[in-house]
Design a protein around this motif. Structure first.
Motif, mmCIF file in Angstrom:
data_model
loop_
_atom_site.group_PDB
_atom_site.id
_atom_site.type_symbol
_atom_site.label_atom_id
_atom_site.label_comp_id
_atom_site.label_asym_id
_atom_site.label_seq_id
_atom_site.Cartn_x
_atom_site.Cartn_y
_atom_site.Cartn_z
ATOM 1 N N THR A 310 0.827 -1.165 0.029
ATOM 2 C CA THR A 310 0.081 0.213 -0.092
ATOM 3 C C THR A 310 0.744 1.287 0.095
ATOM 4 O O THR A 310 1.900 1.320 0.743
ATOM 5 N N LEU A 311 0.464 2.284 -0.896
ATOM 6 C CA LEU A 311 1.247 3.462 -1.087
ATOM 7 C C LEU A 311 0.741 4.354 0.217
ATOM 8 O O LEU A 311 -0.184 4.656 0.614
ATOM 9 N N PRO A 312 1.609 5.136 0.844
ATOM 10 C CA PRO A 312 1.611 5.993 1.870
ATOM 11 C C PRO A 312 0.697 7.323 1.387
ATOM 12 O O PRO A 312 -0.113 7.909 2.221
ATOM 13 N N ASP A 313 0.870 7.672 0.142
ATOM 14 C CA ASP A 313 -0.060 8.818 -0.394
ATOM 15 C C ASP A 313 -1.452 8.598 -0.366
ATOM 16 O O ASP A 313 -2.188 7.844 -0.693
ATOM 17 N N PRO A 314 -2.258 9.612 0.499
ATOM 18 C CA PRO A 314 -3.581 9.319 0.681
ATOM 19 C C PRO A 314 -4.354 9.272 -0.419
ATOM 20 O O PRO A 314 -5.520 8.856 -0.463
#
Length: 375
Positions: A310-314
């Motif tokens: 999962t990418l940290p960018d919301p």
């Protein structure tokens, strides 16, 4: 309804930390009461229930339509995401020489129907790079022979989230349909199908929408609602007997023309409370809360040096948090022993915090992770 009030509606949280809303949402007190009420009505006065056969269909139709920015007459209630995805393919009806563009994160139930029904249609797949599907790569695959761009809004494996507005613009530039599997996004983040230019959106009620299995949805853009339905039943037509036994049959207006028969009445009863919870909280607030909670989980896992899908960018995730590890099954078993529910597959462990969870729930999950991977 605030978060603490919502949390109090889910009895499972008294004993467990439930972090698997992307699989099967727990039943709320309100859903349990609705099921009991339905059973009583069907036990003691089924005739009254029959006379109100369409009542809860309309309630669910209206609540879901409002959650995704649609009009009720554009929404058809089916039994699953897959049923909606298949119907979208049948409505679009590809022609020889046309193509459909997917990415390799698209859920199989949105891909396989094209393999069955669109044998003369080219299927094009775009691979993710650096954990995300790049718009430039999709734009390179789409052309004027593309009849549909078909994606999962949020990937069930990695948690990657597409920008629906950008996809809608790309599809519109080539007069293609944008077909979206929203099973892992509807109920977790805001969706506005009209603003984004979505033409088909399929999902089910049993996950982030806090509803029941056996209830699904398909949104159909108005441009497709005048087409003859590929399948229909008596409930999907208007009929008249001008001179018995002669009769006239005409498809109903709007998405009602796709209805085949009576839906799962007990499923609809159990789905209304979840939709009302989300509506009462407001999807803007729900999204902010889900992104904050999943972001907290992501940050804590990264601070422990773990490798995330999962990418940290919301802007590129929703509620799913997926961790890459060698032994996710053993970790998931330990979580269960510690009263924490998640999910695993292959080399991935997944947790799905929703609006009824809080940071203490995430901390209990992290405590298990710390057992497995001590500092």
């Amino acid at each position: 309804m605030n978060q603490e009030e919502i949390r109090g509606l889910f009895p499972v949280l008294a004993d467990r930390v439930y972090l698997f809303s992307g699989g099967l949402a727990p039943a709320s007190i309100l859903a349990r009461e609705a099921i009991a009420r339905f059973v009583d009505e069907n036990t003691y006065d089924p005739n009254d229930r029959y006379e109100r056969l369409d009542e809860e269909y309309r309630v669910v139709q209206g609540l879901f339509a409002a959650l995704i920015g649609a009009d009720p007459e554009e929404v058809f209630i089916t039994d699953s995401t897959g049923a909606g995805s298949n119907l979208a393919v049948e409505i679009l009806d590809g022609f020889p020489g046309s193509n459909v563009v997917f990415d390799t994160l698209t859920y199989p139930s949105s891909v396989y129907p094209w393999m069955l029904h669109g044998r003369d249609v080219e299927l094009r797949f775009v691979k993710p790079r650096n954990g995300m599907v790049q718009m430039d790569d999709l734009a390179e695959a789409v052309d004027d022979e593309t009849i549909a761009l078909s994606v999962s809004h949020v990937c069930h494996m990695t948690g990657f989230r597409h920008d629906l507005d950008a996809l809608g613009t790309l599809a519109a530039d080539h007069d293609a349909a944008l077909a979206v599997d929203a099973m892992q996004s509807a109920g977790a983040v805001q969706i506005d199908v009209h603003r984004s230019g979505v033409h088909f959106l399929a999902c089910g009620a049993m996950k982030w929408l806090l509803g029941a299995a056996g209830v699904g949805f398909l949104y159909v853009d108005r441009r497709y609602l005048d087409r003859p339905p590929p399948r229909t039943g008596l409930i999907g037509v208007e009929y008249d007997y001008p001179s018995w036994p002669e009769f006239e049959l005409v498809p109903r207006p709007g998405a009602d023309r796709f209805r085949l028969g009576a839906p799962s009445l007990i499923g609809l009863a159990a789905t209304i409370p979840g939709l009302e919870i989300l509506t009462g909280a407001g999807m803007r607030q729900v999204e902010e809360y889900v992104l904050d909670l999943s972001g907290y989980c992501v940050d804590e896992l990264l601070s422990r040096g773990l490798d995330l899908f999962t990418l940290p960018d919301p802007d590129r995730r929703a509620g799913i948090v997926a961790i890459r590890m060698d032994d996710p099954g053993e970790v998931c078993d330990l979580m269960r022993e510690r009263g924490v529910d998640g999910w695993h597959y292959a080399d991935m462990l997944r947790v799905d915090p929703h609006v009824f969870n809080n940071r203490e729930d995430v901390d209990r999950f992290l405590a298990v992770i710390d057992e497995v991977y001590p500092a």
